[in-house]
Design an enzyme around this catalytic site. Structure first.
Site, short mmCIF file in Angstrom:
data_model
loop_
_atom_site.label_atom_id
_atom_site.label_comp_id
_atom_site.label_asym_id
_atom_site.label_seq_id
_atom_site.Cartn_x
_atom_site.Cartn_y
_atom_site.Cartn_z
N ASP A 151 0.86 -1.19 0.00
CA ASP A 151 0.00 0.00 0.00
C ASP A 151 0.89 1.24 0.00
O ASP A 151 1.91 1.30 0.70
CB ASP A 151 -0.91 -0.01 1.24
CG ASP A 151 -2.07 0.96 1.11
OD1 ASP A 151 -3.22 0.50 1.01
OD2 ASP A 151 -1.81 2.19 1.11
N ILE A 152 0.51 2.24 -0.77
CA ILE A 152 1.31 3.46 -0.90
C ILE A 152 1.28 4.29 0.40
O ILE A 152 2.18 5.10 0.64
CB ILE A 152 0.78 4.29 -2.10
CG1 ILE A 152 1.85 5.20 -2.65
CG2 ILE A 152 -0.48 5.06 -1.74
CD1 ILE A 152 1.51 5.79 -4.02
N GLY A 203 -15.68 2.84 3.73
CA GLY A 203 -14.36 3.43 3.52
C GLY A 203 -13.67 3.00 2.25
O GLY A 203 -12.49 3.31 2.05
N HIS A 226 -9.96 -5.16 -3.49
CA HIS A 226 -8.63 -5.38 -2.90
C HIS A 226 -8.80 -5.84 -1.47
O HIS A 226 -9.64 -5.33 -0.73
CB HIS A 226 -7.77 -4.11 -2.97
CG HIS A 226 -8.45 -2.88 -2.48
ND1 HIS A 226 -9.38 -2.19 -3.25
CD2 HIS A 226 -8.39 -2.23 -1.30
CE1 HIS A 226 -9.84 -1.16 -2.54
NE2 HIS A 226 -9.26 -1.17 -1.36
N LEU A 227 -7.96 -6.77 -1.10
CA LEU A 227 -7.94 -7.32 0.25
C LEU A 227 -6.73 -6.75 0.96
O LEU A 227 -5.59 -6.96 0.53
CB LEU A 227 -7.87 -8.85 0.15
CG LEU A 227 -7.73 -9.64 1.45
CD1 LEU A 227 -8.89 -9.36 2.41
CD2 LEU A 227 -7.67 -11.14 1.13
P1 5GP Z 1 -9.73 1.37 0.33
O1 5GP Z 1 -9.87 2.65 1.13
O2 5GP Z 1 -10.42 1.48 -1.01
O3 5GP Z 1 -10.11 0.14 1.09
O4 5GP Z 1 -8.17 1.19 0.08
C1 5GP Z 1 -7.50 1.76 -1.00
C2 5GP Z 1 -6.04 1.66 -0.65
O5 5GP Z 1 -5.29 1.88 -1.82
C3 5GP Z 1 -5.59 2.72 0.36
O6 5GP Z 1 -5.06 2.06 1.52
C4 5GP Z 1 -4.55 3.53 -0.38
O7 5GP Z 1 -3.48 3.93 0.43
C5 5GP Z 1 -4.12 2.59 -1.48
N1 5GP Z 1 -3.66 3.25 -2.70
C6 5GP Z 1 -4.28 4.30 -3.33
N2 5GP Z 1 -3.60 4.63 -4.43
C7 5GP Z 1 -2.53 3.79 -4.51
C8 5GP Z 1 -1.46 3.66 -5.45
O8 5GP Z 1 -1.34 4.38 -6.45
N3 5GP Z 1 -0.54 2.69 -5.20
C9 5GP Z 1 -0.63 1.86 -4.10
N4 5GP Z 1 0.33 0.95 -3.95
N5 5GP Z 1 -1.64 1.96 -3.20
C10 5GP Z 1 -2.58 2.91 -3.40
#
Ligand code: 5GP
Ligand code: ZN
Length: 117
Positions: free
Chosen positions: A33-34, A96, A103-104
């Site tokens: 995760d970034i 959220g 994604h998991l």
């Molecule tokens: P969600 O909030 O949808 O469950 O999680 C999305 C996740 O994707 C977040 O934890 C966010 O930090 C991660 N994320 C968003 N953009 C990128 C990216 O460009 N690269 C990576 N590696 N992670 C990302």
């Protein structure tokens, strides 16, 4: 395999956006995760586009199982399988979810509180 041209994670699958890949199977890809929320924070995604965990459950036979097995392998590789780790599918905006390509989250390496808020 379904692909969405404007989807961030489809672009990571296509290698149009770089990511630190830690694991790959026929139908899944896992990368860091970034914006990590724990020492280990890896995202396991499907290579094909599915909007969320529910869509994955409705999709190809064994795909959700492949994601779970990938998470298990990653937890072992990262050294958190013994002490404990958390698997999260944020499903829908109210939960959220911000990226609408399933994604998991694999989180570990620190004590994780409950409830998550
Ligand atoms: P969600 O909030 O949808 O469950 O999680 C999305 C996740 O994707 C977040 O934890 C966010 O930090 C991660 N994320 C968003 N953009 C990128 C990216 O460009 N690269 C990576 N590696 N992670 C990302
Ligand atoms: Zn996508």
């Amino acid at each position: 395999m379904a692909v969405e041209t404007d989807c961030l994670f489809c672009k990571i699958v296509a290698k149009e956006i770089p990511a630190e890949i830690v694991h790959e199977t026929d139908r899944t890809l896992a990368f860091r995760d970034i914006n990590p929320q724990a020492p280990t924070h890896v995202l396991v995604i499907t290579k094909g586009h599915h909007a969320d965990a529910g869509a994955v459950a409705d999709a190809d036979e064994g795909l959700a199982d492949e994601m779970l097995k990938a998470a298990r392998t990653i937890a072992r590789k990262e050294g958190v399988a013994e002490e404990g780790y958390r698997l999260v599918f944020n499903t829908g905006a109210a939960a959220g979810q911000t990226v609408f390509h399933a994604h998991l989250h694999v989180l570990g390496g620190r004590d994780l509180r409950w409830p998550p808020g």
